[in-house]
Design a protein around this motif. Sequence first.
Motif, PDB file in Angstrom:
ATOM      1  N   GLY A 194      25.883  37.394  56.119  1.00 24.41           N
ATOM      2  CA  GLY A 194      26.426  36.065  56.321  1.00 24.41           C
ATOM      3  C   GLY A 194      25.482  34.950  55.941  1.00 24.41           C
ATOM      4  N   ILE A 195      24.219  35.308  55.677  1.00 25.93           N
ATOM      5  CA  ILE A 195      23.229  34.294  55.289  1.00 25.93           C
ATOM      6  C   ILE A 195      22.633  34.699  53.950  1.00 25.93           C
ATOM      7  N   ALA A 196      22.971  33.985  52.907  1.00 25.31           N
ATOM      8  CA  ALA A 196      22.509  34.332  51.562  1.00 25.31           C
ATOM      9  C   ALA A 196      21.209  33.611  51.234  1.00 25.31           C
ATOM     10  N   PHE A 197      20.366  34.265  50.412  1.00 22.85           N
ATOM     11  CA  PHE A 197      19.199  33.577  49.882  1.00 22.85           C
ATOM     12  C   PHE A 197      19.693  32.545  48.866  1.00 22.85           C
ATOM     13  N   PHE A 259      28.893  28.983  42.104  1.00 21.75           N
ATOM     14  CA  PHE A 259      30.249  29.416  41.773  1.00 21.75           C
ATOM     15  C   PHE A 259      30.760  28.731  40.508  1.00 21.75           C
ATOM     16  N   ILE A 260      30.471  27.447  40.375  1.00 22.67           N
ATOM     17  CA  ILE A 260      30.943  26.708  39.205  1.00 22.67           C
ATOM     18  C   ILE A 260      30.399  27.307  37.911  1.00 22.67           C
ATOM     19  N   HIS A 261      29.135  27.725  37.924  1.00 23.08           N
ATOM     20  CA  HIS A 261      28.538  28.256  36.699  1.00 23.08           C
ATOM     21  C   HIS A 261      28.856  29.729  36.464  1.00 23.08           C
ATOM     22  N   ASN A 262      29.329  30.421  37.496  1.00 23.62           N
ATOM     23  CA  ASN A 262      29.791  31.789  37.290  1.00 23.62           C
ATOM     24  C   ASN A 262      31.279  31.842  36.987  1.00 23.62           C
ATOM     25  N   GLY A 263      32.017  30.771  37.314  1.00 26.83           N
ATOM     26  CA  GLY A 263      33.445  30.720  37.032  1.00 26.83           C
ATOM     27  C   GLY A 263      33.793  30.951  35.570  1.00 26.83           C
ATOM     28  N   PRO A 264      33.127  30.245  34.632  1.00 24.77           N
ATOM     29  CA  PRO A 264      33.449  30.493  33.224  1.00 24.77           C
ATOM     30  C   PRO A 264      33.124  31.911  32.784  1.00 24.77           C
ATOM     31  N   LEU A 265      32.088  32.485  33.361  1.00 31.18           N
ATOM     32  CA  LEU A 265      31.721  33.854  32.991  1.00 31.18           C
ATOM     33  C   LEU A 265      32.773  34.841  33.486  1.00 31.18           C
ATOM     34  N   ALA A 266      33.306  34.600  34.689  1.00 28.47           N
ATOM     35  CA  ALA A 266      34.374  35.453  35.211  1.00 28.47           C
ATOM     36  C   ALA A 266      35.595  35.398  34.293  1.00 28.47           C
ATOM     37  N   GLY A 267      35.960  34.191  33.860  1.00 25.55           N
ATOM     38  CA  GLY A 267      37.093  34.051  32.952  1.00 25.55           C
ATOM     39  C   GLY A 267      36.867  34.745  31.629  1.00 25.55           C
ATOM     40  N   LEU A 268      35.672  34.640  31.110  1.00 24.60           N
ATOM     41  CA  LEU A 268      35.357  35.261  29.816  1.00 24.60           C
ATOM     42  C   LEU A 268      35.333  36.784  29.908  1.00 24.60           C
ATOM     43  N   VAL A 269      34.820  37.312  31.021  1.00 18.55           N
ATOM     44  CA  VAL A 269      34.862  38.764  31.222  1.00 18.55           C
ATOM     45  C   VAL A 269      36.308  39.247  31.192  1.00 18.55           C
ATOM     46  N   ALA A 270      37.164  38.545  31.934  1.00 20.15           N
ATOM     47  CA  ALA A 270      38.546  38.989  32.069  1.00 20.15           C
ATOM     48  C   ALA A 270      39.336  38.909  30.771  1.00 20.15           C
ATOM     49  N   ILE A 289      42.501  33.302  37.607  1.00 27.60           N
ATOM     50  CA  ILE A 289      42.546  34.350  38.634  1.00 27.60           C
ATOM     51  C   ILE A 289      41.179  35.029  38.745  1.00 27.60           C
ATOM     52  N   ALA A 290      40.526  35.247  37.614  1.00 30.90           N
ATOM     53  CA  ALA A 290      39.195  35.865  37.633  1.00 30.90           C
ATOM     54  C   ALA A 290      38.194  34.980  38.360  1.00 30.90           C
ATOM     55  N   GLY A 291      38.267  33.667  38.131  1.00 27.92           N
ATOM     56  CA  GLY A 291      37.371  32.745  38.821  1.00 27.92           C
ATOM     57  C   GLY A 291      37.538  32.808  40.324  1.00 27.92           C
ATOM     58  N   ALA A 292      38.798  32.848  40.790  1.00 22.97           N
ATOM     59  CA  ALA A 292      39.076  32.955  42.224  1.00 22.97           C
ATOM     60  C   ALA A 292      38.617  34.302  42.772  1.00 22.97           C
ATOM     61  N   VAL A 297      35.438  37.507  46.463  1.00 22.97           N
ATOM     62  CA  VAL A 297      34.759  38.783  46.711  1.00 22.97           C
ATOM     63  C   VAL A 297      33.266  38.575  46.938  1.00 22.97           C
ATOM     64  N   PHE A 298      32.638  37.708  46.149  1.00 16.14           N
ATOM     65  CA  PHE A 298      31.206  37.462  46.345  1.00 16.14           C
ATOM     66  C   PHE A 298      30.944  36.865  47.731  1.00 16.14           C
ATOM     67  N   THR A 299      31.831  35.988  48.180  1.00 12.57           N
ATOM     68  CA  THR A 299      31.680  35.410  49.511  1.00 12.57           C
ATOM     69  C   THR A 299      31.757  36.485  50.587  1.00 12.57           C
ATOM     70  N   LYS A 300      32.707  37.428  50.434  1.00 16.55           N
ATOM     71  CA  LYS A 300      32.835  38.509  51.406  1.00 16.55           C
ATOM     72  C   LYS A 300      31.634  39.446  51.362  1.00 16.55           C
ATOM     73  N   LEU A 301      31.052  39.642  50.186  1.00 15.47           N
ATOM     74  CA  LEU A 301      29.893  40.525  50.076  1.00 15.47           C
ATOM     75  C   LEU A 301      28.691  39.986  50.852  1.00 15.47           C
ATOM     76  N   GLN A 302      28.657  38.686  51.072  1.00 12.59           N
ATOM     77  CA  GLN A 302      27.536  38.116  51.823  1.00 12.59           C
ATOM     78  C   GLN A 302      27.523  38.614  53.266  1.00 12.59           C
ATOM     79  N   ARG A 303      28.653  39.129  53.735  1.00 14.76           N
ATOM     80  CA  ARG A 303      28.723  39.644  55.097  1.00 14.76           C
ATOM     81  C   ARG A 303      28.425  41.143  55.154  1.00 14.76           C
TER      82      ARG A 303
END
Length: 400
Positions: A194-197, A259-270, A289-292, A297-303
């Motif tokens: 729940g606490i990310a670096f 998240f903003i800078h990983n959003g375009p990468l998620a879209g490009l992967v998909a 959809i990939a951005g969301a 999922v990354f937010t949930k992984l923090q837990r």
Amino acid sequence: MDNISQAIGAVAQSADTLFILLGAIMVLAMHAGFAFLEVGTVRHKNQVNALVKIMADFALATVAYFVIGYQIAYGQNFFVSADTLVQNHGYELVKFFFLLTFAAAIPAIVSGGIAERSKFKPFLFSSALIVAFVYPFFEGVIWNGNFGFQAWLENQFGAQFHDFAGSVVVHGMGGWLALVAIYLLGSRRGRKPGIAFAPSNIPFLALGAWVLTVGWFGFNVMSAQTLDGVNGLVAVNSLMAMVGGTLVALIVGRSDPGFIHNGPLAGLVAVCAGSDIMHPVGAFVVGGIAGALFVWVFTKLQRSTKIDDVLGVWPLHGLCGVWGAIAAGIFGSPLLGGLGGVSLISQIIGTVAGVIVAIVGGFIVYGIINKLFGLRLSQEDEFIGADLAIHKIGSTSADK
């Protein structure tokens, strides 16, 4: 007339060689993007390790793919005379270079997931094995028709598994391999659920994202591999998926810069899989959809106490890659404005096959290396911030 035809053919072949060479250089530049994305995310004490790891990985991956991997995937042996290698203006050589940059992306992806706690040499050795055997096995099955898997899909379901630029073949493989390595390594010491670096350097993270984004147009567009196969639809679909991922990550991620800078990468992967058959509106939706998906999922992984994915490479490459391949079977359909020639069932089966190969191959390679040499840094080395050998390389006389 024959001489004119031969001259035209030679010009066309040389143009194809230059075209794919430029693509190889663009994708090669993406590895700088992987490096800066990782450097900007990890803590300051691990930045030198991240930089050295990406460079060393690429060098070792080149040797592994040249000697073993490319031959497994395509049956091409480069240990022949130079006269043979320069035929057709050396097209086969630059094709190897281009596809090598794809193969070398696998350890670069994994590196971001297991950052800050992996031993340097065992990780390099495992990366070489992945690029030599695991990745080219699936690459050859999908992109070269090895073992009749694609022919079976076509006979049974009317179309082969369609992955134009590697949503699953490259990104999915990298993401699911990373998940296995992340699981075996465990969480970083000092990390609490729940606490990310916090990212250490947002400008470096942003630079990495931009370098990757620009290079991605070489990754996708030049996957045609010849000039006569180039289509502007791939470029525009890549653009639309990129902005779709960015805008949705901006909204869902509440303007978080990571998240903003990983959003375009998620879209490009998909969009890699179906960038040549989707309508631009469909590509925008797929990217969004990939951005969301990445943000949620990354937010949930923090837990999670077991999955400590530093850069979020499993949701970014693994899950968005899976979504992209399946989306190609949906948005590639003429009913949704696509060009057709794709089967949703084939897309699902091919995607599942890629995930299975990655997971099984990952547990074999990383499991054996972990048993023999150990993948995890000692507590002392992790506290210092890197494998001691790399720490010393990055140290100044004042540090000592």
